[in-house]
Design a protein around this motif. Sequence first.
Motif, PDB file in Angstrom:
ATOM      1  N   GLY A 169       0.738  -1.128   0.128  1.00 56.22           N
ATOM      2  CA  GLY A 169      -0.081  -0.335  -0.128  1.00 56.22           C
ATOM      3  C   GLY A 169       0.808   1.183  -0.044  1.00 56.22           C
ATOM      4  N   CYS A 170       2.008   1.437   0.564  1.00 56.97           N
ATOM      5  CA  CYS A 170       2.803   2.286   0.727  1.00 56.97           C
ATOM      6  C   CYS A 170       3.530   2.501  -0.567  1.00 56.97           C
ATOM      7  N   LYS A 171       3.772   1.425  -1.328  1.00 59.27           N
ATOM      8  CA  LYS A 171       4.424   1.721  -2.626  1.00 59.27           C
ATOM      9  C   LYS A 171       3.522   2.266  -3.556  1.00 59.27           C
ATOM     10  N   ARG A 172       2.295   1.936  -3.497  1.00 57.64           N
ATOM     11  CA  ARG A 172       1.282   2.587  -4.556  1.00 57.64           C
ATOM     12  C   ARG A 172       1.215   4.222  -4.085  1.00 57.64           C
ATOM     13  N   ASP A 173       1.155   4.437  -2.918  1.00 54.91           N
ATOM     14  CA  ASP A 173       0.869   5.590  -2.528  1.00 54.91           C
ATOM     15  C   ASP A 173       2.146   6.682  -2.767  1.00 54.91           C
ATOM     16  N   ALA A 174       3.252   6.006  -2.720  1.00 54.29           N
ATOM     17  CA  ALA A 174       4.777   6.624  -3.100  1.00 54.29           C
ATOM     18  C   ALA A 174       4.544   6.844  -4.319  1.00 54.29           C
ATOM     19  N   MET A 175       4.364   5.934  -5.346  1.00 51.97           N
ATOM     20  CA  MET A 175       3.991   6.071  -6.906  1.00 51.97           C
ATOM     21  C   MET A 175       3.061   7.067  -7.254  1.00 51.97           C
ATOM     22  N   VAL A 176       2.062   7.271  -6.478  1.00 54.23           N
ATOM     23  CA  VAL A 176       0.914   8.360  -6.699  1.00 54.23           C
ATOM     24  C   VAL A 176       1.984   9.646  -6.496  1.00 54.23           C
ATOM     25  N   ALA A 177       2.343  10.006  -5.279  1.00 52.93           N
ATOM     26  CA  ALA A 177       3.032  11.287  -4.853  1.00 52.93           C
ATOM     27  C   ALA A 177       4.125  11.392  -5.805  1.00 52.93           C
ATOM     28  N   ILE A 178       4.905  10.313  -6.616  1.00 55.59           N
ATOM     29  CA  ILE A 178       6.096  10.687  -7.570  1.00 55.59           C
ATOM     30  C   ILE A 178       5.259  11.048  -8.687  1.00 55.59           C
ATOM     31  N   LEU A 179       4.165  10.566  -9.068  1.00 52.25           N
ATOM     32  CA  LEU A 179       3.289  10.933 -10.344  1.00 52.25           C
ATOM     33  C   LEU A 179       3.143  12.418 -10.247  1.00 52.25           C
ATOM     34  N   ASN A 180       2.450  12.863  -9.071  1.00 55.68           N
ATOM     35  CA  ASN A 180       2.284  14.257  -8.816  1.00 55.68           C
ATOM     36  C   ASN A 180       3.375  14.945  -8.954  1.00 55.68           C
ATOM     37  N   LEU A 181       4.398  14.935  -8.684  1.00 55.60           N
ATOM     38  CA  LEU A 181       5.805  15.594  -8.679  1.00 55.60           C
ATOM     39  C   LEU A 181       6.310  15.630 -10.070  1.00 55.60           C
ATOM     40  N   ALA A 182       6.003  14.545 -10.815  1.00 55.82           N
ATOM     41  CA  ALA A 182       6.628  14.376 -12.124  1.00 55.82           C
ATOM     42  C   ALA A 182       5.999  15.288 -13.098  1.00 55.82           C
ATOM     43  N   TRP A 183       4.915  16.016 -12.867  1.00 54.43           N
ATOM     44  CA  TRP A 183       4.648  17.009 -13.630  1.00 54.43           C
ATOM     45  C   TRP A 183       5.416  18.268 -13.532  1.00 54.43           C
ATOM     46  N   ASP A 184       6.058  18.499 -12.725  1.00 54.59           N
ATOM     47  CA  ASP A 184       6.874  19.881 -12.578  1.00 54.59           C
ATOM     48  C   ASP A 184       8.531  19.447 -13.101  1.00 54.59           C
ATOM     49  N   ARG A 185       8.692  20.309 -14.136  1.00 51.74           N
ATOM     50  CA  ARG A 185      10.112  19.860 -14.833  1.00 51.74           C
ATOM     51  C   ARG A 185      11.148  19.988 -13.674  1.00 51.74           C
ATOM     52  N   GLU A 186      11.266  20.740 -12.951  1.00 50.97           N
ATOM     53  CA  GLU A 186      12.147  20.839 -11.962  1.00 50.97           C
ATOM     54  C   GLU A 186      12.429  19.508 -11.250  1.00 50.97           C
ATOM     55  N   ALA A 187      11.396  19.156 -10.624  1.00 52.58           N
ATOM     56  CA  ALA A 187      11.097  17.882  -9.883  1.00 52.58           C
ATOM     57  C   ALA A 187      11.543  16.625 -10.685  1.00 52.58           C
ATOM     58  N   VAL A 188      11.560  16.775 -12.114  1.00 55.04           N
ATOM     59  CA  VAL A 188      11.557  15.419 -12.675  1.00 55.04           C
ATOM     60  C   VAL A 188      13.214  15.302 -12.656  1.00 55.04           C
ATOM     61  N   GLY A 189      13.998  16.538 -12.681  1.00 55.70           N
ATOM     62  CA  GLY A 189      15.392  16.295 -12.741  1.00 55.70           C
ATOM     63  C   GLY A 189      15.924  15.814 -11.291  1.00 55.70           C
ATOM     64  N   LYS A 190      15.079  16.132 -10.406  1.00 56.29           N
ATOM     65  CA  LYS A 190      15.543  15.429  -8.730  1.00 56.29           C
ATOM     66  C   LYS A 190      14.952  13.943  -9.106  1.00 56.29           C
ATOM     67  N   LEU A 191      13.905  13.710  -9.580  1.00 58.18           N
ATOM     68  CA  LEU A 191      13.448  12.181  -9.701  1.00 58.18           C
ATOM     69  C   LEU A 191      14.210  11.569 -10.435  1.00 58.18           C
ATOM     70  N   ILE A 192      15.037  11.923 -11.460  1.00 53.80           N
ATOM     71  CA  ILE A 192      15.848  11.129 -12.501  1.00 53.80           C
ATOM     72  C   ILE A 192      17.105  10.805 -11.832  1.00 53.80           C
ATOM     73  N   GLU A 193      17.836  11.983 -10.847  1.00 54.43           N
ATOM     74  CA  GLU A 193      18.672  11.633  -9.951  1.00 54.43           C
ATOM     75  C   GLU A 193      18.580  10.886  -8.906  1.00 54.43           C
ATOM     76  N   ALA A 194      17.468  10.591  -8.450  1.00 49.68           N
ATOM     77  CA  ALA A 194      17.399   9.628  -7.423  1.00 49.68           C
ATOM     78  C   ALA A 194      16.889   8.623  -7.912  1.00 49.68           C
ATOM     79  N   ARG A 195      16.937   8.191  -9.409  1.00 48.73           N
ATOM     80  CA  ARG A 195      16.958   6.792  -9.829  1.00 48.73           C
ATOM     81  C   ARG A 195      15.529   6.328  -9.853  1.00 48.73           C
ATOM     82  N   VAL A 196      14.529   7.043 -10.224  1.00 50.19           N
ATOM     83  CA  VAL A 196      13.058   6.754 -10.068  1.00 50.19           C
ATOM     84  C   VAL A 196      12.977   5.851 -11.454  1.00 50.19           C
ATOM     85  N   VAL A 197      13.551   5.780 -12.546  1.00 47.63           N
ATOM     86  CA  VAL A 197      13.421   5.034 -13.407  1.00 47.63           C
ATOM     87  C   VAL A 197      13.906   3.311 -13.047  1.00 47.63           C
TER      88      VAL A 197
END
Length: 181
Positions: free
Chosen positions: A21-49
């Motif tokens: 359940g926490c994984k799903r919630d974290a993925m939803v939160a990541i999805l919400n962050l992914a709509w911000d270009r600056e946040a996408v850079g941080k997500l890629i650095e954090a190895r979200v892929v």
Amino acid sequence: LGRKARVVKALVDLARDGPGGCKRDAMVAILNLAWDREAVGKLIEARVVDVVRVVMGELPEEAVTVLEAVVRRGGLTAVAAAYHVVEQLAGVLREGSDTARESAAATLANMCRKGGSEMVGALAAVAGVERVIWEVMGMGTGRGRRKAATLLRILRRWAAGLDEADETSSTSYSAVNISPS
């Protein structure tokens, strides 16, 4: 929040290592962050892929939707990071729910557009991918059918360009080296 590396890293870690359940919630939160270009850079650095690769078997809809947003907003850096997920995305096209298939087709189309002939070649090398694309075109959602048709056009143009290049001894596509080093 998406601009704070600490927050992004914690969400990515939770998506990878947390309970279901926490994984799903974290993925939803990541999805919400992914709509911000600056946040996408941080997500890629954090190895979200890499996390998406791990989670795709357990939460395919969430994983593919996150990857779609990251690739759409992240440019070539995101495409390069997602290069090794092409085969998994083709698997989702083959076996996923309608929503997951739609997101997989959209993600692959974006990756092929941005990644050039090397990315298209990686997709073309997946066994049976053209048949799967035809299936999505025939039985998918409206958006899924459109994205699958786009993907098929991209594959066909790539194949035609290779045939033309073989005949004229010139390359018609410029390959962008997107493989991560």
